[in-house]
Motif scaffolding. Structure first.
Motif, PDB file in Angstrom:
ATOM      1  N   VAL A 143       0.826  -1.206   0.000  1.00  0.00           N
ATOM      2  CA  VAL A 143       0.000   0.000   0.000  1.00  0.00           C
ATOM      3  C   VAL A 143       0.864   1.261   0.000  1.00  0.00           C
ATOM      4  O   VAL A 143       2.056   1.217   0.294  1.00  0.00           O
ATOM      5  CB  VAL A 143      -0.947   0.040   1.229  1.00  0.00           C
ATOM      6  N   GLN A 145       0.914   5.095   1.777  1.00  0.00           N
ATOM      7  CA  GLN A 145       0.380   5.774   2.951  1.00  0.00           C
ATOM      8  C   GLN A 145       0.648   7.281   2.881  1.00  0.00           C
ATOM      9  O   GLN A 145       1.701   7.705   2.393  1.00  0.00           O
ATOM     10  CB  GLN A 145       1.041   5.231   4.232  1.00  0.00           C
ATOM     11  N   GLN A 169      -6.088  -0.302   9.798  1.00  0.00           N
ATOM     12  CA  GLN A 169      -5.928   0.154   8.419  1.00  0.00           C
ATOM     13  C   GLN A 169      -7.209   0.078   7.588  1.00  0.00           C
ATOM     14  O   GLN A 169      -7.429   0.901   6.725  1.00  0.00           O
ATOM     15  CB  GLN A 169      -4.824  -0.643   7.730  1.00  0.00           C
ATOM     16  N   CYS A 182      -5.232   3.454   4.135  1.00  0.00           N
ATOM     17  CA  CYS A 182      -4.227   3.484   3.069  1.00  0.00           C
ATOM     18  C   CYS A 182      -4.879   3.849   1.737  1.00  0.00           C
ATOM     19  O   CYS A 182      -6.096   3.845   1.604  1.00  0.00           O
ATOM     20  CB  CYS A 182      -3.545   2.128   2.985  1.00  0.00           C
ATOM     21  N   PHE A 184      -5.483   3.090  -2.199  1.00  0.00           N
ATOM     22  CA  PHE A 184      -5.482   2.109  -3.296  1.00  0.00           C
ATOM     23  C   PHE A 184      -5.945   2.737  -4.611  1.00  0.00           C
ATOM     24  O   PHE A 184      -6.079   2.035  -5.607  1.00  0.00           O
ATOM     25  CB  PHE A 184      -6.421   0.941  -2.963  1.00  0.00           C
ATOM     26  N   TYR A 220      -0.258  -2.786  -7.819  1.00  0.00           N
ATOM     27  CA  TYR A 220      -1.023  -1.752  -7.126  1.00  0.00           C
ATOM     28  C   TYR A 220      -2.341  -1.478  -7.845  1.00  0.00           C
ATOM     29  O   TYR A 220      -3.408  -1.414  -7.223  1.00  0.00           O
ATOM     30  CB  TYR A 220      -0.187  -0.470  -7.039  1.00  0.00           C
ATOM     31  N   THR A 223      -4.813  -4.367  -7.481  1.00  0.00           N
ATOM     32  CA  THR A 223      -5.403  -4.373  -6.139  1.00  0.00           C
ATOM     33  C   THR A 223      -6.483  -3.303  -6.028  1.00  0.00           C
ATOM     34  O   THR A 223      -7.597  -3.566  -5.563  1.00  0.00           O
ATOM     35  CB  THR A 223      -4.318  -4.124  -5.080  1.00  0.00           C
TER      36      THR A 223
END
Length: 240
Positions: A143, A145, A169, A182, A184, A220, A223
């Motif tokens: 992830v 942040q 999270q 986080c 995404f 990434y 996801t």
């Protein structure tokens, strides 16, 4: 009357919907976007099929008109059973609305790596592995942040994923409201703009940040798309 439209709330112009915007256009899903930093107001959430609140530099503890108005709108969405997804500040506002706490992190989480150089990873809890938001997802997710505050949930809230530093999270509140601490949703163009605008990111090495993102960009994006598509299915705007 509920419309077949998604409500998107921005807290600051540069923190837009990113990958979510791409998915909405790909699947021809109707949406309305309101940028509160431009003085726009949130319409009645109960008339929408779902509500997404994005990140921003504000605190859920602020007494500003913007934040108090958002808390009221989120309360209306929860009371009406409107599926909700909050990202970063959107998570903190959700938890605050539902009676939990928002407080400063013992250490800010910024970028792709922990202070010791290990990648930022969130790990699904047993509840997270069973949750529809993470259907088809691996148990550990890389992830990005960008936050200085974190949440303290009530016992009635369900923690779906945890991290090493700021533990809470991903949370679910009730049956159909989720929050992600986080990020995404970032696209490459969006991330590059953040590096040039965000106070904490500007202190870091831009070339290294871009290289890190490029190295995990495929994973990434996959996801982010999977999580956001799962949420859209739960709103009924995207058919499984």
């Amino acid at each position: 009357m509920t419309t077949g439209t998604l409500l998107i709330v921005q807290n600051i112009s540069q923190e837009g919907p990113g990958i979510l915007d791409e998915l909405l256009n790909e699947h021809e899903i109707a949406f309305e976007r309101y940028d509160l930093s431009k003085g726009e107001s949130i319409p009645d959430p109960s008339s929408f099929a779902g509500m997404v609140v994005l990140g921003g530099p504000q605190s859920a503890n602020d007494a500003s008109v913007q934040i108090t108005g958002e808390l009221k709108a989120i309360r209306e969405a929860l009371d009406a059973g409107v599926p909700y997804l909050g990202i970063c500040l959107g998570l903190q506002l959700l938890v605050k609305t539902a009676g939990g706490g928002v407080l400063k992190c013992h250490q800010k989480e910024i970028g792709f790596r922990e202070p010791d150089g290990e990648p930022f990873v969130v790990e699904l809890t047993d509840a997270g592995k069973q949750d529809a938001l993470f259907r088809g997802m691996p148990e550990r997710l890389r992830v990005f942040q960008l936050h200085g505050e974190t949440v303290t949930p009530l016992e009635s809230m369900t923690v779906l994923a945890t991290g090493r530093g700021c533990r809470n999270q991903v949370l679910r509140v009730g049956g159909n409201a989720w929050g992600l601490q986080c990020h995404f949703e970032m696209t490459p163009a969006m991330f590059e703009s953040w590096i040039d605008l965000d106070h904490d990111l500007k202190r870091m090495n831009k070339k290294e940040l871009l290289g890190e993102f490029d190295a995990i960009s495929t994973e990434y994006a996959e996801t982010g798309r999977a999580i956001l598509l799962n949420f859209l299915e739960m709103t009924g705007l995207l058919k499984a």
